[in-house]
Scaffold this motif. Structure first.
Motif, short mmCIF file in Angstrom:
data_model
loop_
_atom_site.label_atom_id
_atom_site.label_comp_id
_atom_site.label_asym_id
_atom_site.label_seq_id
_atom_site.Cartn_x
_atom_site.Cartn_y
_atom_site.Cartn_z
N THR A 199 69.77 -18.52 79.47
CA THR A 199 69.45 -19.01 78.14
C THR A 199 70.58 -18.71 77.15
O THR A 199 71.45 -17.88 77.41
CB THR A 199 68.13 -18.37 77.64
N LYS A 200 70.58 -19.44 76.03
CA LYS A 200 71.56 -19.24 74.96
C LYS A 200 72.99 -19.22 75.49
O LYS A 200 73.81 -18.38 75.11
CB LYS A 200 71.26 -17.95 74.20
N SER B 275 70.86 -24.25 76.27
CA SER B 275 71.11 -23.80 74.90
C SER B 275 70.19 -24.55 73.97
O SER B 275 70.27 -25.78 73.87
CB SER B 275 72.57 -24.06 74.51
N SER B 276 69.31 -23.82 73.30
CA SER B 276 68.43 -24.45 72.32
C SER B 276 69.23 -24.94 71.13
O SER B 276 68.92 -25.98 70.53
CB SER B 276 67.36 -23.45 71.85
N LYS B 277 70.28 -24.22 70.79
CA LYS B 277 71.11 -24.59 69.65
C LYS B 277 71.82 -25.91 69.88
O LYS B 277 71.88 -26.77 68.99
CB LYS B 277 72.14 -23.49 69.38
#
Length: 239
Positions: A150-151, A208-210
């Motif tokens: 994640t991220k 990546s949520s961003k």
């Protein structure tokens, strides 16, 4: 959860969010089912005179108590996917017996996405600890489990490539491990041997949520598990 739900909506697939974190003050999505309607972390702290850590343990056990309520709401909603957001403390959810009961009885078609910490995973010894967490999850829950980095936007591209290479080739991971003396050296060597025996090598997905990265890969691996790789029929607006 929010990013995956947004991606699915953009692709015209049904996906509703379920919040199981009673300690969340806000969530970045609209939860169709929200455990905070039954109890919150602050309420448990006040009712039982507990600090945050003790209250989180009680809340984790209460999830199993509210299983029928949650499952009843799920049965009322006609939807392809339910994206269940569990409390952020992975170890707390992983090792409580109530969590095992909850997962085993929620649905007969469930999978778990296990989020691996990017800053811990970028070092060989840190990544080994993440693989041990994944192996514990496989032992605890008899459902498909997908480890996900994640991220990934927090890492340099070459760092992401390194982690993904380690995930697919544990021999490379072993060669990247620092040389440790004494018990630490024996432990690291034996842990890697066990991980190789367990055949935990996999194509690690980086998300990546961003940046919205990796959602298509995540959806694909879920589909390959439950539908043999065939997409569910998209829901097309008729207006």
């Amino acid at each position: 959860v929010a990013t995956l739900q947004e991606w699915m909506q953009h692709q015209r697939y049904d996906g509703v969010a379920v919040n199981l974190d009673p300690g969340a003050e806000t969530v970045p999505y609209q939860a169709a089912i929200d455990v905070r309607e039954k109890f919150t972390l602050k309420e448990i702290m006040n009712e039982y005179s507990l600090g945050p850590n003790g209250a989180q343990v009680v809340c984790a056990d209460l999830l199993a108590v509210e299983l029928d309520w949650i499952r009843g709401h799920i049965e009322e909603i006609n939807c392809d996917y339910f994206l269940v957001d569990t409390p952020g403390q992975t170890e707390l959810f992983l090792y409580r017996e109530a969590s095992k009961v909850f997962v085993e009885n929620l649905s007969d078609r469930s999978a778990m996405i296990l989020l691996l910490d990017p800053l811990l995973s970028r070092t060989p010894d840190g990544f080994v600890t993440q693989l041990l967490l994944a192996s514990a999850a496989h032992l605890r829950f008899q459902i498909p489990i997908f480890p996900v980095l994640t991220k990934c936007d927090l890492l340099e591209p070459e760092e992401v490539d390194n982690v993904r290479e380690w995930a697919t080739d544990l021999d490379k991971l072993a060669m990247s491990m620092p040389h440790l003396e004494g018990m630490s050296g024996v432990l690291s060597s034996e842990l890697l041997r066990v991980l190789q025996v367990l055949a935990l090598e996999s194509n690690l997905i980086a998300v990546s949520s961003k940046e919205g990265e990796g959602m298509d890969d995540l959806y694909s691996i879920i589909q390959s598990t439950f539908a043999g790789g065939d997409d569910l029929e998209a829901h097309v607006d008729t207006d």
